[in-house]
Design an enzyme around this catalytic site. Structure first.
Site, mmCIF file in Angstrom:
data_model
loop_
_atom_site.group_PDB
_atom_site.id
_atom_site.type_symbol
_atom_site.label_atom_id
_atom_site.label_comp_id
_atom_site.label_asym_id
_atom_site.label_seq_id
_atom_site.Cartn_x
_atom_site.Cartn_y
_atom_site.Cartn_z
ATOM 1 N N TYR A 373 0.822 -1.215 0.000
ATOM 2 C CA TYR A 373 0.000 0.000 0.000
ATOM 3 C C TYR A 373 0.857 1.265 0.000
ATOM 4 O O TYR A 373 0.533 2.246 -0.688
ATOM 5 C CB TYR A 373 -1.008 -0.047 1.159
ATOM 6 C CG TYR A 373 -0.867 0.978 2.230
ATOM 7 C CD1 TYR A 373 -1.252 2.309 2.026
ATOM 8 C CD2 TYR A 373 -0.374 0.635 3.492
ATOM 9 C CE1 TYR A 373 -1.138 3.247 3.029
ATOM 10 C CE2 TYR A 373 -0.256 1.571 4.489
ATOM 11 C CZ TYR A 373 -0.633 2.877 4.254
ATOM 12 O OH TYR A 373 -0.510 3.812 5.246
ATOM 13 N N ALA A 376 2.305 1.701 -3.520
ATOM 14 C CA ALA A 376 1.257 2.090 -4.462
ATOM 15 C C ALA A 376 0.803 3.523 -4.235
ATOM 16 O O ALA A 376 0.570 4.277 -5.190
ATOM 17 C CB ALA A 376 0.079 1.129 -4.348
ATOM 18 N N CYS A 377 0.674 3.917 -2.969
ATOM 19 C CA CYS A 377 0.253 5.291 -2.674
ATOM 20 C C CYS A 377 1.316 6.300 -3.080
ATOM 21 O O CYS A 377 0.995 7.385 -3.583
ATOM 22 C CB CYS A 377 -0.087 5.431 -1.195
ATOM 23 S SG CYS A 377 -1.655 4.661 -0.739
ATOM 24 N N ARG A 378 2.576 5.961 -2.887
ATOM 25 C CA ARG A 378 3.648 6.854 -3.354
ATOM 26 C C ARG A 378 3.497 7.107 -4.846
ATOM 27 O O ARG A 378 3.583 8.257 -5.312
ATOM 28 C CB ARG A 378 5.004 6.213 -3.052
ATOM 29 C CG ARG A 378 6.184 7.014 -3.607
ATOM 30 C CD ARG A 378 7.489 6.262 -3.405
ATOM 31 N NE ARG A 378 8.597 6.928 -4.088
ATOM 32 C CZ ARG A 378 9.825 6.432 -4.174
ATOM 33 N NH1 ARG A 378 10.108 5.255 -3.602
ATOM 34 N NH2 ARG A 378 10.770 7.089 -4.814
#
EC number: 2.1.1.79
Length: 409
Positions: A373, A376-378
């Site tokens: 997560y 992916a968020c980066r």
């Protein structure tokens, strides 16, 4: 077609990734820096039962699919994960390959998946959703977040700033935007481990009350407050913001809480915070947003089931409008999107440094959820799929805002 050959059909044949499967098949770019290994029939069973990002996430979280090389680098290689647009001929070949390997048995979701029950955004359901993510292990969060124990976007005033320096700058930026001075009273909703509360007390002599739905956060914060000799000024309670009885605060900070409120509840949320302020008091809202209204408010299935159950993200204009219509005059707004990408990179690096301890502390599945997560968020912040906005409002004193003519922060 061997099992590894399924993936180029899903992602494209030009991705710089090598695919390997337990049946000995290989596909993609030989010798690539990033490798995807299908380690078990269950990896493709997960994909067959839940096509797209959820199936792939389940396969990775359970360890049936492995990524060799840096996970963030791997994610940058792929387009959006989808089965839409695949030709009927390709689809039939994929089905034949999967069926030939008997991969169509039912598979259930991994144990880390959380699907809350009850009325959405009721106090009971919100408490369970927050507990799922935040009541993991304070030791685990110490490894990931570092000494600041701050789980929100940092502000990097220099490219070379450390994560801890940038979290100090973030707290100080919030304090200066709120105009904090000695003797003021601050309410910090969604206080986490007390970083903003302790900063306001220690650096500005402010009497600060923080509230959080996480019991583990509140206990950690109270211990840290006592150890730093701030108990006469700072407090963090295990309490829903809706149950705070005190009023007439000089300032309110909401750092990373609005994402958990829900679109339908934003007007009431901001009205309740305005009601906590004295006339002329300021409120700073710091939250993740969508870049525009073309995105749905609810995140993808992986984030919503594994990371932030019931989370909702609105465009910055919608958040500002809800503030403006419910007790606040908007005085300043800024987007810190690039800063959150840097923050996530720092957290990911911390997790990798403590990977073995983290796995021992919270288990391999939960550690893999966090690794996936955050990477992916980066990428989401870098690609402008999400943003981070700070919006400053004031509860007017009649027609007076009591703000400086130009920003002094």
């Amino acid at each position: 077609m061997g099992l590894a050959g399924v993936f180029p059909h899903l992602f494209g044949h030009d991705v710089p990734v090598e695919f390997r499967a337990y049946d000995g098949s290989r596909a993609g770019r030989t010798g690539a820096d990033v490798g995807i290994e299908i380690r078990s029939p269950l990896a493709l069973s997960q994909l067959a039962s839940s096509p797209g990002e959820l199936g792939l996430a389940r396969a990775y979280v359970t360890g049936h699919l492995e990524v060799h090389g840096d996970l963030y680098t791997a994610l940058t290689c792929f387009p959006a994960v989808t089965l839409q647009g695949i030709s009927n001929g390709t689809r039939l070949r994929l089905l034949a390959t999967l069926a030939g390997h008997r991969l169509w048995w039912p598979v259930g979701p991994p144990g880390q998946e959380h699907r809350p029950r009850g009325w959405r955004h009721s106090q009971r359901r919100d408490s369970k959703s927050i507990s799922h993510h935040y009541d993991v292990s304070n030791r685990f969060y110490e490894w990931v977040l570092g000494p600041s124990m701050t789980y929100t976007c940092a502000v990097f005033d220099e490219p070379t700033s450390s994560l801890d320096q940038a979290q100090f700058v973030k707290h100080d930026l919030v304090a200066r935007k709120l105009g904090l001075t000695e003797g003021m009273r601050l309410l910090d909703v969604g206080a986490g481990w007390g970083g903003m509360v302790m900063h306001a007390a220690e650096q500005y002599g402010v009497r600060a009350l923080g509230v959080t739905l996480s019991g583990q956060q509140a206990r950690w914060a109270q211990k840290a407050i006592a150890e730093r000799g701030l108990a006469d000024l700072a407090e963090v309670r295990h309490l829903d913001y809706r149950n705070v009885t005190e009023t007439d605060f000089d300032a309110v900070s909401s750092i990373g809480l609005a994402e958990h409120i829900g679109r339908a509840n934003l007007p009431g949320y901001f009205r309740s915070l305005a009601d906590k302020l004295r006339p002329g008091g300021r409120m700073l809202n710091h939250c993740i947003t969508r870049p525009d209204g073309s995105y749905g408010a609810r995140p993808g299935k992986f984030i919503s089931r594994y990371v932030f159950p019931d989370g909702e993200l609105e465009p910055a204009a919608e958040v500002a409008s809800a503030m403006n219509d419910n007790g606040f005059e908007i005085r300043h707004e800024e987007n810190l999107r690039e800063h959150y990408a840097r923050t996530l990179a720092g957290w990911s690096a911390n997790l990798e440094r403590h990977w073995h301890e983290a796995v021992e502390e919270v288990g391999p599945e939960r550690a893999r959820v966090w690794r996936l997560y955050m990477a992916a968020c980066r990428l989401g912040f870098e690609r402008n799929a999400v943003q981070l906005h700070q919006t400053l409002g004031v509860r007017l004193d009649g027609t007076q805002a009591h703000m400086p003519l130009r920003p002094d922060w």
